[in-house]
Scaffold this active site. Structure first.
Site, PDB file in Angstrom:
ATOM      1  CB  CYS A   2     -45.474  68.349 -50.591  1.00  0.00           C
ATOM      2  SG  CYS A   2     -44.412  68.716 -49.202  1.00  0.00           S
ATOM      3  NE  ARG A  27     -51.242  66.701 -51.622  1.00  0.00           N
ATOM      4  CZ  ARG A  27     -51.697  65.697 -50.868  1.00  0.00           C
ATOM      5  NH1 ARG A  27     -53.007  65.541 -50.734  1.00  0.00           N
ATOM      6  NH2 ARG A  27     -50.895  64.907 -50.230  1.00  0.00           N
ATOM      7  CD1 TRP A  76     -47.946  73.035 -44.900  1.00  0.00           C
ATOM      8  CD2 TRP A  76     -46.880  71.302 -43.977  1.00  0.00           C
ATOM      9  NE1 TRP A  76     -48.170  73.073 -43.549  1.00  0.00           N
ATOM     10  CE2 TRP A  76     -47.519  72.031 -42.953  1.00  0.00           C
ATOM     11  CE3 TRP A  76     -46.151  70.181 -43.629  1.00  0.00           C
ATOM     12  CZ2 TRP A  76     -47.464  71.676 -41.613  1.00  0.00           C
ATOM     13  CZ3 TRP A  76     -46.090  69.814 -42.304  1.00  0.00           C
ATOM     14  CH2 TRP A  76     -46.728  70.555 -41.309  1.00  0.00           C
ATOM     15  CG  ASN A 112     -46.757  64.365 -50.060  1.00  0.00           C
ATOM     16  OD1 ASN A 112     -46.462  64.921 -49.017  1.00  0.00           O
ATOM     17  ND2 ASN A 112     -47.950  63.842 -50.278  1.00  0.00           N
ATOM     18  N   GLY A 113     -43.910  63.480 -48.302  1.00  0.00           N
ATOM     19  CA  GLY A 113     -43.836  62.508 -47.205  1.00  0.00           C
ATOM     20  C   GLY A 113     -42.701  62.875 -46.268  1.00  0.00           C
ATOM     21  CD  GLU A 495     -65.523  71.401 -37.415  1.00  0.00           C
ATOM     22  OE1 GLU A 495     -64.704  70.750 -36.754  1.00  0.00           O
ATOM     23  OE2 GLU A 495     -65.273  71.794 -38.577  1.00  0.00           O
ATOM     24  CE  LYS A 499     -63.790  74.298 -40.566  1.00  0.00           C
ATOM     25  NZ  LYS A 499     -63.431  73.134 -39.887  1.00  0.00           N
ATOM     26  CD  GLU A 502     -59.499  74.733 -39.893  1.00  0.00           C
ATOM     27  OE1 GLU A 502     -58.490  74.085 -40.201  1.00  0.00           O
ATOM     28  OE2 GLU A 502     -60.636  74.251 -39.941  1.00  0.00           O
ATOM     29  CG  HIS A 518     -64.209  72.556 -12.474  1.00  0.00           C
ATOM     30  ND1 HIS A 518     -64.384  72.290 -11.133  1.00  0.00           N
ATOM     31  CD2 HIS A 518     -65.371  72.226 -13.083  1.00  0.00           C
ATOM     32  CE1 HIS A 518     -65.604  71.793 -10.935  1.00  0.00           C
ATOM     33  NE2 HIS A 518     -66.221  71.745 -12.102  1.00  0.00           N
ATOM     34  CE  LYS A 617     -59.990  69.341 -47.526  1.00  0.00           C
ATOM     35  NZ  LYS A 617     -60.982  69.982 -46.633  1.00  0.00           N
TER      36      LYS A 617
END
Ligand code: AGP
Length: 622
Positions: A2, A27, A76, A112-113, A495, A499, A502, A518, A617
């Protein structure tokens, strides 16, 4: 993940808090709230679900909330769904309905946490007559502070330190006490928090961009420390309640760097900042024709004594590690393991003083990476942090630090920080190879010379971005996309896939090209998009064969390869060419078309590119 802010001074607090939250929205953005005090009056709390602009509208851009002292939060969700009642701030008293309005409480706070033992603490508080209105761990910790504050009739600092001793988990807390108008109290463990001071005003924030407009003078509050903040002043205390002195740091960032600079999205701006980010990072390492690691504290003897490198990271930073593994093993002839931080921290990985654990992190605050760093240090390994945020927790706790100079990265999907990390790891690999005598002086000089051409080669790729924009409009309705490659190309595929998924929300997978047969090739059907990365000449034909195996099952093929491999057009339906370079360093180039493809696909789908759903982020929780 957050964002929290605080302000106390002689200006209207609410507009400043909203402005700070707007710079922290990356965030977390599922709800937001403010608590503002006007002199001795009780705090007024206003909350809103959804993006921050709902809260700004509700408070007439903050003008409807009088008072010069306040705290704010953008959420968040970790505990409790994104709702009005679960939105912060939370209070020590009871709270009717939506939780907005004047609060008859002694303590109000934002957090935040994650409080890991909040259930047992809630039981304790229920036993002592507290009533809970939300599902959050934050309400528990605010009420616990209130409990100690009332039970022992001690001041806010002692009530907070007592709480910190009882609580397990991570937190950046900002609290206001009814009996202490004009003051804000803060506490930190593992979650980021900074405190800024200016003439007659003080600021609190989860990250620098939130207060850069108002002050460059900041304190990085330490772990398990408490702050008492008043207009223009901040005092700090340790867990015993003893005052401690912290250094005041001057932020050197350019405020404009935290703005969009004319681009539609931060992500597009940051994609275009990659040449500069790579150049600045290289220039900070390559001096007078050699890589200088003395600033990072890595000596030649240390490098020679190494028998193992473990790279530990999350997400895109882990992808940097996957790429660096190939480069380090090939150039420095060192065994390299690449570990997901969330796995490494719980495994019994054998480490010795001859193991170098490299923790890569843009934010320097990722909880799993910070925990992994601590595990590595406990087990006696040498630790090196490769981070982009000066003064971040990982930077401060590692034995050695190598800073990337990408500047503030706002978009949730990393681009320039990823590229800066890549080039830093390439430079580290080249230097290690030279120190360990596995490359000649001539080859060393030639590789450094080639590294310095990367920024301009990235710029040239960006000049061709319209082709990716055109192709993205063709794949906007894709359901599954596969990125495949071998060796370093597989690392690049990882990567490219992240990208894409997300920010465009299209399911995507990266696969080692040789592994498809396989099992996973059963998913290939008519028009499935398969994107092959083919920059490694020795593996080129093999990857083409894997792509043709997909094509024979109906796949549509896109290829990313270096200039000269024009024969790829005989197999791929759409081909993107990148400039030639030393194949060890090509990830910095091949990733750019994939970043652009993900970006334009997200834009084509009308999505919020900079703040994709469910993400934040900096993942400062487990
Ligand atoms: C990358 O686009 C993602 N936003 C995410 O995977 C990120 O790389 C990861 O969370 C690690 O973050 P860090 O580099 O700040 O530690």
């Amino acid at each position: 993940m957050c964002g929290i802010v605080g302000y106390t001074g002689n200006e209207q607090a609410a507009p400043i808090l909203l402005d700070g939250l707007a710079r922290l929205e990356y965030r977390g953005y599922d709800s937001a709230g403010l608590a503002v005090r006007d002199g001795e009056k009780l705090a007024e709390v206003v909350k809103a679900t959804g993006k921050l602009y709902h809260l700004a509208d509700k408070t007439d851009q903050g003008r409807a909330l009088p008072g010069a002292c306040g705290i704010g939060h953008t959420r968040w969700a970790t505990h409790g769904d994104p709702s009005m009642v679960n939105a912060h701030p939370h209070v020590s008293g009871n709270c009717s309905g939506s939780g907005s309005g004047q609060v008859e409480s002694d303590v109000v706070g934002v957090h935040n946490g994650i409080i890991e033992n909040f259930t047992e603490l809630k039981e304790k508080l229920l036993h002592h007559g507290y009533v809970f209105y939300s599902d959050t761990d934050t309400e528990v910790v605010v009420k616990l502070v209130d409990y100690y504050y009332k039970k022992y009739k001690i001041g806010p600092v002692d009530a907070i330190t007592r709480t910190m001793v009882r609580v397990r988990g991570s937190y950046a807390l900002a609290l206001m006490f009814r009996d202490y108008p004009g003051e804000i109290f803060a506490a930190r463990k593992d979650s980021p928090l900074i405190i800024g001071t200016a003439q007659d005003a003080s600021f609190l924030a989860s990250d620098v961009p939130a207060i850069l407009k108002y002050t460059r003078s900041v304190y990085y509050i330490g772990n398990l420390q408490v702050a008492r903040v008043s207009p223009g002043q901040a005092k700090f205390y340790d867990l015993n309640g003893d005052e401690v002195a912290l250094p005041l740091t001057e932020i050197t960032w350019d405020a404009a760097a935290a703005e969009k600079g004319g681009y539609e999205h931060f992500m597009l701006k940051e994609i275009h900042e990659q040449p500069a980010a790579v150049r600045d990072t290289l220039n900070s390492l390559v001096k007078e024709g050699r890589v200088v690691l003395s600033d990072a504290g890595l000596t030649d003897d240390m490098i020679r004594s190494l028998t193992q490198i473990d790279i530990v990271a999350c997400g895109s930073a882990w992808h940097v590690g996957m790429a660096a593994q190939y480069v380090l093993e090939d150039l420095a002839c060192l065994p390299v393991r690449v570990e997901l931080a969330s796995e490494f921290r719980y495994r019994s990985v054998p480490l010795t003083e001859h193991t170098l654990v490299v923790v890569i992190s843009q934010s320097g605050e990722t909880a799993d990476s910070l925990a992994a760093l601590r595990v590595a240090k406990e087990r006696g390994a040498l630790t090196l942090a490769v981070v982009n945020v000066i003064g971040s927790s990982i930077a401060r706790e590692a034995d050695h630090v190598l800073y990337t100079l990408a500047g503030p990265e706002i978009a949730v999907a990393t681009t320039k920080a990823y590229s800066a990390q890549l080039i830093a790891m390439d430079a580290l690999a080249v230097q290690m190879a030279w120190v360990r005598g596995t490359v000649s002086q001539e080859r060393y000089e030639k590789m450094l010379e080639e590294l310095c051409t990367i920024p301009d080669k990235i710029r040239r790729i960006l000049e061709e971005k319209e082709r990716l924009q055109w192709f993205s409009s063709k794949i906007v309705n894709a359901h599954d996309i596969f990125f495949i490659g071998r060796g370093l190309d597989y690392a690049i595929s990882l990567e490219g896939s992240l990208k894409m998924k997300e920010i465009s929300y299209i399911h995507s997978e990266a696969y080692a090209a040789g592994e498809l047969k396989h099992g996973t090739i059963s998913l290939i059907e008519h028009n499935t998009l398969v994107i092959g990365v083919l920059t490694q000449s020795l593996l080129f034909e093999k990857t083409v064969s894997n792509m043709m195996e997909c094509k024979s099952r109906g796949a549509y093929l896109m290829g990313v390869t270096t200039n000269g491999h024009f024969d790829l057009e005989d197999s791929a339906d759409f081909t993107v060419y990148i400039p030639k370079t030393d194949e060890h360093f090509v990830a910095s180039l091949a990733v750019v078309p994939l970043q652009l493809l993900g970006y334009y696909t997200s834009v084509s789908r009308g999505l919020d590119v900079d703040k994709p759903r469910n993400l934040a982020k900096s993942v400062t929780v487990e």
